[in-house]
Design a protein around this motif. Structure first.
Motif, PDB file in Angstrom:
ATOM      1  N   GLU A 173       6.035   2.785 -12.851  1.00 48.03           N
ATOM      2  CA  GLU A 173       6.092   1.591 -12.012  1.00 48.03           C
ATOM      3  C   GLU A 173       7.358   0.770 -12.272  1.00 48.03           C
ATOM      4  O   GLU A 173       7.727  -0.062 -11.431  1.00 48.03           O
ATOM      5  CB  GLU A 173       4.846   0.720 -12.255  1.00 48.03           C
ATOM      6  N   ASN A 174       8.024   1.000 -13.410  1.00 53.49           N
ATOM      7  CA  ASN A 174       9.249   0.258 -13.727  1.00 53.49           C
ATOM      8  C   ASN A 174      10.529   1.029 -13.407  1.00 53.49           C
ATOM      9  O   ASN A 174      11.625   0.545 -13.716  1.00 53.49           O
ATOM     10  CB  ASN A 174       9.250  -0.118 -15.216  1.00 53.49           C
ATOM     11  N   ALA A 175      10.382   2.224 -12.853  1.00 57.04           N
ATOM     12  CA  ALA A 175      11.570   3.033 -12.549  1.00 57.04           C
ATOM     13  C   ALA A 175      11.321   3.901 -11.321  1.00 57.04           C
ATOM     14  O   ALA A 175      11.687   5.068 -11.291  1.00 57.04           O
ATOM     15  CB  ALA A 175      11.921   3.902 -13.761  1.00 57.04           C
ATOM     16  N   GLU A 176      10.735   3.330 -10.306  1.00 57.56           N
ATOM     17  CA  GLU A 176      10.321   4.114  -9.138  1.00 57.56           C
ATOM     18  C   GLU A 176      11.460   4.826  -8.412  1.00 57.56           C
ATOM     19  O   GLU A 176      11.290   5.954  -7.938  1.00 57.56           O
ATOM     20  CB  GLU A 176       9.560   3.210  -8.157  1.00 57.56           C
ATOM     21  N   PRO A 177      12.673   4.234  -8.303  1.00 50.55           N
ATOM     22  CA  PRO A 177      13.721   4.942  -7.544  1.00 50.55           C
ATOM     23  C   PRO A 177      14.335   6.120  -8.295  1.00 50.55           C
ATOM     24  O   PRO A 177      14.939   6.992  -7.670  1.00 50.55           O
ATOM     25  CB  PRO A 177      14.784   3.855  -7.293  1.00 50.55           C
ATOM     26  N   LEU A 178      14.236   6.135  -9.622  1.00 53.95           N
ATOM     27  CA  LEU A 178      15.040   7.093 -10.386  1.00 53.95           C
ATOM     28  C   LEU A 178      14.709   8.568 -10.114  1.00 53.95           C
ATOM     29  O   LEU A 178      15.623   9.397 -10.026  1.00 53.95           O
ATOM     30  CB  LEU A 178      14.942   6.796 -11.885  1.00 53.95           C
ATOM     31  N   PRO A 179      13.433   8.977  -9.986  1.00 53.12           N
ATOM     32  CA  PRO A 179      13.193  10.398  -9.680  1.00 53.12           C
ATOM     33  C   PRO A 179      13.815  10.840  -8.360  1.00 53.12           C
ATOM     34  O   PRO A 179      13.987  12.038  -8.131  1.00 53.12           O
ATOM     35  CB  PRO A 179      11.658  10.475  -9.629  1.00 53.12           C
ATOM     36  N   TYR A 180      14.142   9.893  -7.492  1.00 52.34           N
ATOM     37  CA  TYR A 180      14.778  10.230  -6.216  1.00 52.34           C
ATOM     38  C   TYR A 180      16.306  10.115  -6.294  1.00 52.34           C
ATOM     39  O   TYR A 180      16.986  10.416  -5.308  1.00 52.34           O
ATOM     40  CB  TYR A 180      14.259   9.301  -5.106  1.00 52.34           C
ATOM     41  N   ALA A 181      16.826   9.671  -7.422  1.00 54.10           N
ATOM     42  CA  ALA A 181      18.277   9.519  -7.580  1.00 54.10           C
ATOM     43  C   ALA A 181      18.900  10.852  -7.973  1.00 54.10           C
ATOM     44  O   ALA A 181      19.586  10.978  -8.992  1.00 54.10           O
ATOM     45  CB  ALA A 181      18.586   8.445  -8.626  1.00 54.10           C
ATOM     46  N   ARG A 239       8.142  12.908  -8.926  1.00 52.60           N
ATOM     47  CA  ARG A 239       7.896  12.454  -7.547  1.00 52.60           C
ATOM     48  C   ARG A 239       6.437  12.711  -7.173  1.00 52.60           C
ATOM     49  O   ARG A 239       5.793  11.868  -6.529  1.00 52.60           O
ATOM     50  CB  ARG A 239       8.832  13.193  -6.584  1.00 52.60           C
ATOM     51  N   HIS A 240       5.934  13.867  -7.569  1.00 50.18           N
ATOM     52  CA  HIS A 240       4.530  14.184  -7.291  1.00 50.18           C
ATOM     53  C   HIS A 240       3.602  13.195  -7.998  1.00 50.18           C
ATOM     54  O   HIS A 240       2.666  12.658  -7.397  1.00 50.18           O
ATOM     55  CB  HIS A 240       4.232  15.616  -7.750  1.00 50.18           C
ATOM     56  N   ASP A 241       3.895  12.941  -9.270  1.00 46.59           N
ATOM     57  CA  ASP A 241       3.045  12.009 -10.039  1.00 46.59           C
ATOM     58  C   ASP A 241       3.063  10.621  -9.414  1.00 46.59           C
ATOM     59  O   ASP A 241       2.036   9.932  -9.383  1.00 46.59           O
ATOM     60  CB  ASP A 241       3.530  11.931 -11.486  1.00 46.59           C
ATOM     61  N   MET A 242       4.237  10.202  -8.954  1.00 47.40           N
ATOM     62  CA  MET A 242       4.321   8.868  -8.355  1.00 47.40           C
ATOM     63  C   MET A 242       3.466   8.776  -7.102  1.00 47.40           C
ATOM     64  O   MET A 242       2.775   7.785  -6.863  1.00 47.40           O
ATOM     65  CB  MET A 242       5.779   8.529  -8.033  1.00 47.40           C
ATOM     66  N   THR A 243       3.508   9.825  -6.284  1.00 44.73           N
ATOM     67  CA  THR A 243       2.706   9.819  -5.058  1.00 44.73           C
ATOM     68  C   THR A 243       1.221   9.804  -5.383  1.00 44.73           C
ATOM     69  O   THR A 243       0.446   9.032  -4.796  1.00 44.73           O
ATOM     70  CB  THR A 243       3.049  11.060  -4.205  1.00 44.73           C
ATOM     71  N   VAL A 244       0.819  10.647  -6.347  1.00 45.99           N
ATOM     72  CA  VAL A 244      -0.597  10.723  -6.729  1.00 45.99           C
ATOM     73  C   VAL A 244      -1.097   9.386  -7.270  1.00 45.99           C
ATOM     74  O   VAL A 244      -2.219   8.961  -6.982  1.00 45.99           O
ATOM     75  CB  VAL A 244      -0.789  11.841  -7.776  1.00 45.99           C
ATOM     76  N   ARG A 245      -0.264   8.699  -8.025  1.00 44.13           N
ATOM     77  CA  ARG A 245      -0.674   7.424  -8.637  1.00 44.13           C
ATOM     78  C   ARG A 245      -0.447   6.215  -7.721  1.00 44.13           C
ATOM     79  O   ARG A 245      -0.648   5.072  -8.141  1.00 44.13           O
ATOM     80  CB  ARG A 245       0.090   7.220  -9.947  1.00 44.13           C
ATOM     81  N   GLY A 246       0.015   6.458  -6.518  1.00 43.12           N
ATOM     82  CA  GLY A 246       0.154   5.370  -5.563  1.00 43.12           C
ATOM     83  C   GLY A 246       1.415   4.559  -5.713  1.00 43.12           C
ATOM     84  O   GLY A 246       1.526   3.466  -5.139  1.00 43.12           O
ATOM     85  N   HIS A 247       2.416   5.087  -6.464  1.00 45.58           N
ATOM     86  CA  HIS A 247       3.704   4.393  -6.566  1.00 45.58           C
ATOM     87  C   HIS A 247       4.631   4.888  -5.467  1.00 45.58           C
ATOM     88  O   HIS A 247       4.394   5.897  -4.833  1.00 45.58           O
ATOM     89  CB  HIS A 247       4.350   4.652  -7.922  1.00 45.58           C
ATOM     90  N   GLY A 248       5.708   4.195  -5.261  1.00 46.69           N
ATOM     91  CA  GLY A 248       6.712   4.626  -4.300  1.00 46.69           C
ATOM     92  C   GLY A 248       6.388   4.177  -2.889  1.00 46.69           C
ATOM     93  O   GLY A 248       5.392   3.501  -2.625  1.00 46.69           O
ATOM     94  N   SER A 249       7.247   4.607  -1.969  1.00 44.98           N
ATOM     95  CA  SER A 249       7.145   4.167  -0.586  1.00 44.98           C
ATOM     96  C   SER A 249       5.988   4.861   0.142  1.00 44.98           C
ATOM     97  O   SER A 249       5.892   6.093   0.140  1.00 44.98           O
ATOM     98  CB  SER A 249       8.469   4.466   0.132  1.00 44.98           C
ATOM     99  N   LYS A 250       5.103   4.070   0.773  1.00 45.72           N
ATOM    100  CA  LYS A 250       4.028   4.649   1.573  1.00 45.72           C
ATOM    101  C   LYS A 250       4.604   5.336   2.817  1.00 45.72           C
ATOM    102  O   LYS A 250       4.074   6.342   3.292  1.00 45.72           O
ATOM    103  CB  LYS A 250       3.036   3.560   1.980  1.00 45.72           C
TER     104      LYS A 250
END
Length: 464
Positions: free
Chosen positions: A353-361, A386-397
């Motif tokens: 939650e504190n580094a949401e853009p980085l996996p996409y950088a 990126r997969h974990d972020m989506t599963v946990r509800g982080h990142g852009s909907k």
């Protein structure tokens, strides 16, 4: 260091408009990348690959038995007269160092380069306690007097030009004006030399700890590391728990790949092996040596599918090869570690939650894996994050919805054909203008032109 990784897009937008920084970063990373390629292929491509795979095997073997190696290393270090302390998090690590300083009545501290000390924000804590802390790696020294943070694991001031460094030294240190790099280095050396002699404590990192001998090892290119660990009466080494290697032979192997990967050197200028405080029959060296083994999130990573990232030897070669890092520099990543290794380590250490853009950088070009001296599969980890972020509800909907919609179009032939037809027609109508997220993507990239006919159409025409 304050965590600003969620501001990556804004910070990167500023960085790509800074022409001086762009020039400095591209020149520095390109030179390091080319030197690395030459060093690993000097005796042929296959030799370089075998060296990488042997180093990877040594680190994986050490990781597999990490708990046992930590116990073995602690026992050997204690036999060598080293005081071993454990720190579960950054606060405990800082507290250990402050207590050591108080116990030995320390007033001035000299530091060798240590990314771990940046990670735990050590300098601010020590200065807050009234201690005088001086960085002695030239790059770190420039960073310190400029009130900045390192932007590269190996080259802390890769983002700065010679002219900007000169101006900073003139302003902050009173250096006589010069454009000669040698004179600038000589001025810094003269400035730092008496500080070593006046320091009560030296703080260093540790590239590896050899478990079978209880030896802390340092690989450096400046004599400052050697002076920090031997001139003051107290030496404190801050070492991450993942830095264990089993044997001296493994260390000998890793000291060959680390400088090759980082700077293109076959061997670093200085290789120090610290086996404890000064013995009674020795004329110099510290009276006391402490090793603080720092966890700070590493054991949490060790228990996951990302454990392999703990093999990192901090050479910076993935940063030099990464097209994103080459464009933005390290400051845009918003924390201690930049580039592909930072895009993986930062979310794991400080929370997704504190580094949401980085996996996409990342462009996912795979260059970071190809140049890694221990073959860490960083592209796979970026996708997993990126997969974990989506599963946990982080990142852009919206991004998640877009992927869901795309997956729908790929499931049946008729939906795929319909989407392809719509894309071709839409591109003809809209030209270079694109709506919504497609427009944001195309703002920095060239959207490819869709083929006028599909493969199926061409195949059918050939059959006729």
């Amino acid at each position: 260091m304050k965590i600003e990784s969620n501001n990556f897009v804004d910070l990167a937008s500023i960085a790509v408009r800074n022409t001086d920084q762009q020039t400095a970063v591209r020149r520095g990373t390109r030179n390091a990348y080319n030197n690395r390629q030459a060093a690993f292929t000097q005796f042929g491509y296959e030799h370089g690959q075998k060296l990488r795979m042997q180093a990877a095997a040594a680190k994986r073997r050490a990781l597999k038995s990490l708990p046992d190696l930590l116990e073995e290393a602690e026992a050997r270090m204690k036999e060598n007269g080293i005081t071993v302390l454990w720190a579960e998090d950054a606060a405990e690590a800082r507290r250990h160092v402050q207590e050591i300083a108080a116990r030995h009545q320390v007033k001035r501290i000299v530091k060798s380069k240590s990314m771990l000390s940046e990670e735990i924000a050590l300098n601010g804590a020590l200065e807050g306690a009234g201690l005088d802390v001086v960085e002695t790696d030239l790059g770190e020294y420039i960073v310190q007097i400029g009130g900045e943070h390192p932007s590269h694991i190996v080259a802390p001031i890769i983002h700065k030009s010679k002219e900007s460094i000169r101006d900073l030294m003139v302003e902050k240190l009173g250096m006589p004006f010069t454009d000669n790099s040698g004179e600038m280095v000589a001025f810094a050396r003269q400035r730092l030399r008496p500080i070593y002699l006046d320091a009560d404590m030296g703080i260093s990192g540790g590239n590896f700890i050899i478990a079978e001998t209880g030896t802390v090892t340092l690989v450096t290119n400046e004599g400052n590391g050697r002076l920090c660990t031997s001139a003051p009466r107290v030496h404190v080494a801050l070492v991450g728990i993942e830095k264990m290697v089993e044997t001296v032979e493994d260390y000998a192997l890793l000291t060959q790949v680390l400088p090759r990967a980082g700077t293109g050197q076959h061997m670093a200028v200085y290789t120090s092996m610290i086996n404890g405080p000064r013995r009674t029959d020795e004329p110099d060296g510290p009276e006391a040596v402490y090793v603080v083994l720092v966890d700070n999130g590493r054991s949490k990573v060790y228990a996951t599918k990302y454990a392999e990232v703990l093999s990192c030897v901090r050479c910076g070669s993935c940063q030099n090869a990464c097209p994103v890092y080459r464009s933005t520099g390290g400051g845009a990543y918003g924390w201690v570690y930049g580039g592909p290794i930072g895009a993986v380590l930062t979310p794991l250490y400080v929370g997704l939650e504190n580094a949401e853009p980085l996996p996409y950088a990342s462009s996912l070009c795979g260059a970071c894996k190809q140049v890694c001296p221990v073959d860490i599969d960083l592209p796979r980890m970026l996708l997993d994050l990126r997969h974990d972020m989506t599963v946990r509800g982080h990142g852009s909907k919206l991004y998640g919805f877009g992927l869901w919609a795309w997956s729908i179009t790929q499931r049946t032939a008729w939906s795929y054909r319909l989407t392809a037809w719509a894309a071709r027609v839409g591109q003809k109508i809209m030209g270079r203008w694109h709506p919504g997220p497609i427009g944001a993507w195309a703002k920095y990239r060239d959207l490819p032109t869709f083929a006028p006919k599909t493969f199926r159409q061409l195949w059918a025409e050939r059959g006729k």
